[in-house]
Design a protein around this motif. Structure first.
Motif, PDB file in Angstrom:
ATOM      1  N   ALA A 182       0.840  -1.196   0.000  1.00 47.63           N
ATOM      2  CA  ALA A 182       0.000   0.000   0.000  1.00 47.63           C
ATOM      3  C   ALA A 182       0.874   1.245   0.000  1.00 47.63           C
ATOM      4  CB  ALA A 182      -0.910   0.006   1.221  1.00 47.63           C
ATOM      5  N   ASP A 183       0.313   2.325  -0.478  1.00 48.65           N
ATOM      6  CA  ASP A 183       0.934   3.640  -0.398  1.00 48.65           C
ATOM      7  C   ASP A 183       0.174   4.422   0.661  1.00 48.65           C
ATOM      8  OD1 ASP A 183       2.819   3.371  -2.577  1.00 48.65           O
ATOM      9  OD2 ASP A 183       1.079   3.418  -3.913  1.00 48.65           O
ATOM     10  N   VAL A 184       0.902   5.126   1.514  1.00 47.87           N
ATOM     11  CA  VAL A 184       0.286   5.886   2.597  1.00 47.87           C
ATOM     12  C   VAL A 184       0.590   7.364   2.380  1.00 47.87           C
ATOM     13  CG1 VAL A 184       0.155   6.256   5.075  1.00 47.87           C
ATOM     14  CG2 VAL A 184       0.482   3.957   4.178  1.00 47.87           C
ATOM     15  N   LEU A 185      -0.463   8.142   2.199  1.00 51.38           N
ATOM     16  CA  LEU A 185      -0.356   9.590   2.046  1.00 51.38           C
ATOM     17  C   LEU A 185      -0.788  10.224   3.354  1.00 51.38           C
ATOM     18  CD1 LEU A 185      -0.073  12.182   0.269  1.00 51.38           C
ATOM     19  CD2 LEU A 185      -2.503  11.909  -0.259  1.00 51.38           C
ATOM     20  N   LYS A 186       0.047  11.105   3.887  1.00 52.88           N
ATOM     21  CA  LYS A 186      -0.291  11.795   5.123  1.00 52.88           C
ATOM     22  C   LYS A 186      -0.247  13.295   4.841  1.00 52.88           C
ATOM     23  CE  LYS A 186       0.387  11.456  10.048  1.00 52.88           C
ATOM     24  NZ  LYS A 186       1.144  10.814  11.127  1.00 52.88           N
ATOM     25  N   VAL A 187      -1.346  13.973   5.131  1.00 51.76           N
ATOM     26  CA  VAL A 187      -1.474  15.407   4.896  1.00 51.76           C
ATOM     27  C   VAL A 187      -1.428  16.105   6.251  1.00 51.76           C
ATOM     28  CG1 VAL A 187      -2.944  17.219   3.947  1.00 51.76           C
ATOM     29  CG2 VAL A 187      -2.883  14.973   2.846  1.00 51.76           C
ATOM     30  N   TYR A 188      -0.526  17.079   6.377  1.00 49.33           N
ATOM     31  CA  TYR A 188      -0.339  17.812   7.630  1.00 49.33           C
ATOM     32  C   TYR A 188      -0.966  19.202   7.514  1.00 49.33           C
ATOM     33  CZ  TYR A 188       3.135  14.213   8.550  1.00 49.33           C
ATOM     34  OH  TYR A 188       3.764  13.012   8.752  1.00 49.33           O
ATOM     35  N   TYR A 189      -1.547  19.661   8.630  1.00 45.48           N
ATOM     36  CA  TYR A 189      -2.212  20.963   8.674  1.00 45.48           C
ATOM     37  C   TYR A 189      -1.520  21.910   9.645  1.00 45.48           C
ATOM     38  CZ  TYR A 189      -6.046  18.399   6.506  1.00 45.48           C
ATOM     39  OH  TYR A 189      -6.804  17.627   5.667  1.00 45.48           O
ATOM     40  N   ARG A 190      -1.619  23.210   9.361  1.00 45.55           N
ATOM     41  CA  ARG A 190      -1.209  24.231  10.321  1.00 45.55           C
ATOM     42  C   ARG A 190      -2.404  24.468  11.229  1.00 45.55           C
ATOM     43  NH1 ARG A 190       0.889  26.168   5.545  1.00 45.55           N
ATOM     44  NH2 ARG A 190      -1.051  27.207   5.046  1.00 45.55           N
ATOM     45  N   ARG A 191      -2.215  24.277  12.515  1.00 49.96           N
ATOM     46  CA  ARG A 191      -3.284  24.490  13.486  1.00 49.96           C
ATOM     47  C   ARG A 191      -2.762  25.383  14.604  1.00 49.96           C
ATOM     48  NH1 ARG A 191      -7.368  22.673  10.430  1.00 49.96           N
ATOM     49  NH2 ARG A 191      -7.408  20.430  10.183  1.00 49.96           N
ATOM     50  N   PRO A 192      -3.606  26.264  15.129  1.00 46.69           N
ATOM     51  CA  PRO A 192      -3.176  27.070  16.275  1.00 46.69           C
ATOM     52  C   PRO A 192      -3.029  26.188  17.511  1.00 46.69           C
ATOM     53  CG  PRO A 192      -5.471  27.509  15.733  1.00 46.69           C
ATOM     54  CD  PRO A 192      -4.946  26.589  14.673  1.00 46.69           C
ATOM     55  N   SER A 193      -2.164  26.618  18.431  1.00 43.58           N
ATOM     56  CA  SER A 193      -1.985  25.813  19.634  1.00 43.58           C
ATOM     57  C   SER A 193      -3.296  25.780  20.411  1.00 43.58           C
ATOM     58  CB  SER A 193      -0.866  26.391  20.505  1.00 43.58           C
ATOM     59  OG  SER A 193      -1.189  27.708  20.903  1.00 43.58           O
ATOM     60  N   GLY A 194      -3.608  24.635  20.953  1.00 43.45           N
ATOM     61  CA  GLY A 194      -4.853  24.452  21.694  1.00 43.45           C
ATOM     62  C   GLY A 194      -6.024  24.046  20.821  1.00 43.45           C
ATOM     63  N   SER A 195      -5.807  23.912  19.532  1.00 43.03           N
ATOM     64  CA  SER A 195      -6.884  23.526  18.622  1.00 43.03           C
ATOM     65  C   SER A 195      -7.242  22.055  18.827  1.00 43.03           C
ATOM     66  CB  SER A 195      -6.446  23.744  17.173  1.00 43.03           C
ATOM     67  OG  SER A 195      -7.416  23.245  16.287  1.00 43.03           O
ATOM     68  N   PHE A 196      -8.529  21.744  18.741  1.00 41.51           N
ATOM     69  CA  PHE A 196      -8.983  20.365  18.881  1.00 41.51           C
ATOM     70  C   PHE A 196      -9.003  19.641  17.537  1.00 41.51           C
ATOM     71  CE2 PHE A 196     -11.035  22.251  22.675  1.00 41.51           C
ATOM     72  CZ  PHE A 196     -10.384  21.479  23.621  1.00 41.51           C
ATOM     73  N   LEU A 197      -8.760  20.346  16.458  1.00 39.67           N
ATOM     74  CA  LEU A 197      -8.734  19.724  15.141  1.00 39.67           C
ATOM     75  C   LEU A 197      -7.449  18.921  14.976  1.00 39.67           C
ATOM     76  CD1 LEU A 197     -10.012  22.736  13.027  1.00 39.67           C
ATOM     77  CD2 LEU A 197     -11.304  20.731  13.747  1.00 39.67           C
ATOM     78  N   SER A 198      -7.519  17.866  14.193  1.00 38.47           N
ATOM     79  CA  SER A 198      -6.343  17.018  14.005  1.00 38.47           C
ATOM     80  C   SER A 198      -5.274  17.764  13.213  1.00 38.47           C
ATOM     81  CB  SER A 198      -6.727  15.739  13.271  1.00 38.47           C
ATOM     82  OG  SER A 198      -7.151  16.039  11.964  1.00 38.47           O
ATOM     83  N   ARG A 199      -4.037  17.426  13.501  1.00 41.30           N
ATOM     84  CA  ARG A 199      -2.902  18.057  12.820  1.00 41.30           C
ATOM     85  C   ARG A 199      -2.536  17.324  11.542  1.00 41.30           C
ATOM     86  NH1 ARG A 199      -0.912  22.089  15.766  1.00 41.30           N
ATOM     87  NH2 ARG A 199      -1.148  22.034  18.009  1.00 41.30           N
ATOM     88  N   SER A 200      -3.128  16.141  11.332  1.00 37.59           N
ATOM     89  CA  SER A 200      -2.834  15.394  10.116  1.00 37.59           C
ATOM     90  C   SER A 200      -3.964  14.414   9.815  1.00 37.59           C
ATOM     91  CB  SER A 200      -1.513  14.635  10.258  1.00 37.59           C
ATOM     92  OG  SER A 200      -1.619  13.664  11.267  1.00 37.59           O
TER      93      SER A 200
END
Length: 137
Positions: A30-48
């Motif tokens: 399998a190929d695994v693609l991981k997408v990373y996000y810029r999030r402010p500190s304390g954010s509950f959203l996932s960073r990837s």
């Protein structure tokens, strides 16, 4: 903006402005693609977000599967190729730097950042396991 990145949207990626980088690695089949996000500190959203694309299985002798020719024959998912093209277009810098030294330096910085992140994750996991062991005592 959704018309520009239809494959990413189909994969569930909607916050295009928050994407900071991506990585692609190959696992066994399998190929695994991981997408990373810029999030402010304390954010509950996932960073990837991680996406796994299975490679096609074929009936080929195992001896042949270990050769370089096999790796060239094996094909990646067309959706993955489209997603990579869209991510490259999305993250392409406005000014393309000249020279291979810049690309090598960027790769080195990326690897160092990945290593630092992995160290943080491992340290946090070890601390958690120690707390669990202490709770059992």
């Amino acid at each position: 903006m959704t018309a520009t990145y239809p494959t990413l949207e189909q994969m569930g990626i909607t916050s295009f402005d928050s994407i900071s980088r991506y990585s692609l690695r190959r696992e066994v089949r399998a190929d695994v693609l991981k997408v990373y996000y810029r999030r402010p500190s304390g954010s509950f959203l996932s960073r990837s977000k991680k996406f796994t694309f299975a490679r096609a299985r074929t009936n080929v002798p195992v001896e042949f599967q270990k050769t370089e020719a096999w790796h060239k024959l094996e094909d990646t998912s067309p959706i993955l190729r489209q997603a990579l093209a869209e991510l490259q277009a999305l993250l392409q810098p406005a000014e393309v730097p000249a020279g291979d030294d810049v690309a090598a330096q960027d790769t080195k910085q990326q690897l160092l950042a990945d290593l630092a992140h992995m160290e943080q994750v491992m340290k946090a996991k070890l601390d958690e396991l120690r707390r669990q062991i202490e709770a059992l005592s």
